[in-house]
Scaffold this motif. Structure first.
Motif, PDB file in Angstrom:
ATOM      1  N   THR A 286       4.311  21.705 -21.954  1.00 52.31           N
ATOM      2  CA  THR A 286       4.099  21.134 -20.623  1.00 52.31           C
ATOM      3  C   THR A 286       3.988  22.241 -19.584  1.00 52.31           C
ATOM      4  N   SER A 287       4.847  23.265 -19.683  1.00 50.11           N
ATOM      5  CA  SER A 287       4.783  24.403 -18.761  1.00 50.11           C
ATOM      6  C   SER A 287       3.437  25.111 -18.854  1.00 50.11           C
ATOM      7  N   LEU A 288       2.960  25.322 -20.084  1.00 47.28           N
ATOM      8  CA  LEU A 288       1.685  26.001 -20.257  1.00 47.28           C
ATOM      9  C   LEU A 288       0.520  25.126 -19.803  1.00 47.28           C
ATOM     10  N   ASN A 289       0.640  23.809 -19.994  1.00 49.20           N
ATOM     11  CA  ASN A 289      -0.384  22.903 -19.471  1.00 49.20           C
ATOM     12  C   ASN A 289      -0.500  23.037 -17.954  1.00 49.20           C
ATOM     13  N   LEU A 290       0.662  23.111 -17.295  1.00 45.04           N
ATOM     14  CA  LEU A 290       0.670  23.262 -15.840  1.00 45.04           C
ATOM     15  C   LEU A 290       0.036  24.593 -15.430  1.00 45.04           C
ATOM     16  N   ALA A 291       0.408  25.671 -16.124  1.00 46.25           N
ATOM     17  CA  ALA A 291      -0.112  26.992 -15.776  1.00 46.25           C
ATOM     18  C   ALA A 291      -1.624  27.063 -15.983  1.00 46.25           C
ATOM     19  N   MET A 292      -2.077  26.727 -17.184  1.00 43.67           N
ATOM     20  CA  MET A 292      -3.498  26.829 -17.485  1.00 43.67           C
ATOM     21  C   MET A 292      -4.324  25.810 -16.711  1.00 43.67           C
ATOM     22  N   GLY A 293      -3.769  24.612 -16.555  1.00 47.87           N
ATOM     23  CA  GLY A 293      -4.487  23.582 -15.807  1.00 47.87           C
ATOM     24  C   GLY A 293      -4.695  23.979 -14.356  1.00 47.87           C
ATOM     25  N   SER A 294      -3.692  24.588 -13.747  1.00 47.92           N
ATOM     26  CA  SER A 294      -3.822  25.018 -12.359  1.00 47.92           C
ATOM     27  C   SER A 294      -4.811  26.173 -12.226  1.00 47.92           C
TER      28      SER A 294
END
Length: 367
Positions: A286-294
């Motif tokens: 979830t953290s990486l989804n937030l980072a890459m998605g942003s």
């Protein structure tokens, strides 16, 4: 999601902030304001950003992963674009590189800051952190392609003097960015959704938090409405605050380009907190989804929007990075690939990424 688990008191606060910010916007619009009012407006601007992301998190928690990370990324990007456009309109030709500086800062903060902090926090608590290398690797590849196309190529094209696309080149970059972003969204939410769900150390999907009950439909709709109000308040208050931001940067002896770093830090702070909270709960994916998605949305949605806005903006749009920035971007992408490929990481990888973030911040202040 952090927004879904907020205390009742903080929930009431985040519901009050958007209308209060709109009242302040109406009271200060078009007027000369003193330093005390500037401070109050800055506080309300920060509160409006926090409120916007809180309500985005409520909506995100209602729709679930990976849709939740997508909602957060798009919401943050709307704020970012709004701040860039308002400051560019107020700054004239001196703001020609503001979009580039802000987008590049967002990439460095997300890929090095959010990802590095998440890996470090998770590894300190669980020794190893595990994530899906296929999903994260695909997201990183998309970020790298977008950054190279929109931020590196303009430095080397010859159609226009300086680090600027011609009209046709900008149109192509905008369409390519939208196509890449749309392809990723389909992959994340339809074709290979399981690539973006939290996993155990055996690579199996992780169970959802039992204590985090999703909000009701009514709560989600209320948060959606307050999210829209918050975004309006952010745009307006940023317009009022823009002269003070630029004056403060120059008074501190920093280059004007550091304004873009401040914008990125402001809009990504709440998302950083959300990613850190997910990492502490062993939701590294979830953290990486937030980072890459942003990072992806910062380029894939911002550049097309600015391409359209540039038709009416008198300010030129300089997108090409300088040599120092290109080197930092290249190192970041190489390190990120080596971090993502194994599908697990330790505190070392988190420390490396945070060191690269520190290098970016330092050379932004002392180029």
């Amino acid at each position: 999601m952090a927004g879904a688990s907020a205390s009742p008191l903080m929930t009431r606060v985040w519901r009050i902030v958007p209308p209060v910010a709109l009242v302040a916007l109406a009271a200060t619009w078009g007027r000369d304001i003193g330093i005390v009012v500037v401070g109050l407006v800055a506080a309300l601007l920060a509160a409006a950003v926090l409120a916007a992301v809180h309500h985005a998190e409520v909506v995100a928690h209602r729709v679930g992963e990976p849709f939740g990370s997508l909602v957060l990324a798009v919401s943050v990007t709307v704020i970012e674009v709004s701040l860039i456009v308002t400051l560019m309109l107020a700054g004239g030709d001196e703001a020609a590189t503001l979009a580039r500086d802000t987008v590049f800062a967002a990439v460095m903060i997300t890929v090095n800051g959010i990802m590095g902090l998440s890996l470090l926090l998770g590894a300190r608590r669980f020794n190893f952190v595990h994530f899906n290398a296929e999903g994260t690797g695909g997201a990183l590849a998309t970020v790298a392609a977008l950054a190279g196309l929109c931020l590196v190529l303009p430095t080397f094209t010859t159609g226009e003097p300086g680090p600027e696309f011609t009209g046709g080149q900008l149109a192509f970059a905008a369409l390519a960015s939208l196509s890449l972003y749309a392809a990723f969204v389909v992959t994340q939410t339809v074709r290979h959704r399981d690539f973006f769900l939290p996993v155990t150390d055996q690579g199996k999907p992780l169970a959802e938090d039992e204590h985090a009950d999703p909000p009701t439909d009514r709560e989600a709709w209320v948060s959606l409405g307050l999210l829209l109000l918050s975004l309006v308040a952010v745009v307006g208050l940023a317009k009022i605050e823009s002269p003070a931001i630029e004056s403060g940067v120059l008074a501190a002896g920093l280059p004007l380009s550091f304004v873009g770093v401040i914008i990125a830090l402001l809009v990504l702070l709440p998302e950083t907190i959300a990613a850190a909270n997910a990492a502490r709960r062993e939701r590294i994916q979830t953290s990486l989804n937030l980072a890459m998605g942003s990072a992806m949305a910062s380029i894939g949605l911002t550049i097309p929007t600015l391409a359209v806005a540039s038709i009416w903006m008198p300010t030129p749009l300089h997108l090409g990075l300088g040599s120092t920035q290109i080197v930092l971007l290249g190192i970041t992408m190489v390190v990120a690939v080596l971090t993502v490929v194994p599908g697990r990481a330790t505190r070392l990888q988190g420390t490396v990424h945070l060191t690269l973030l520190a290098a970016f911040l330092y050379f932004s202040m002392a180029p």
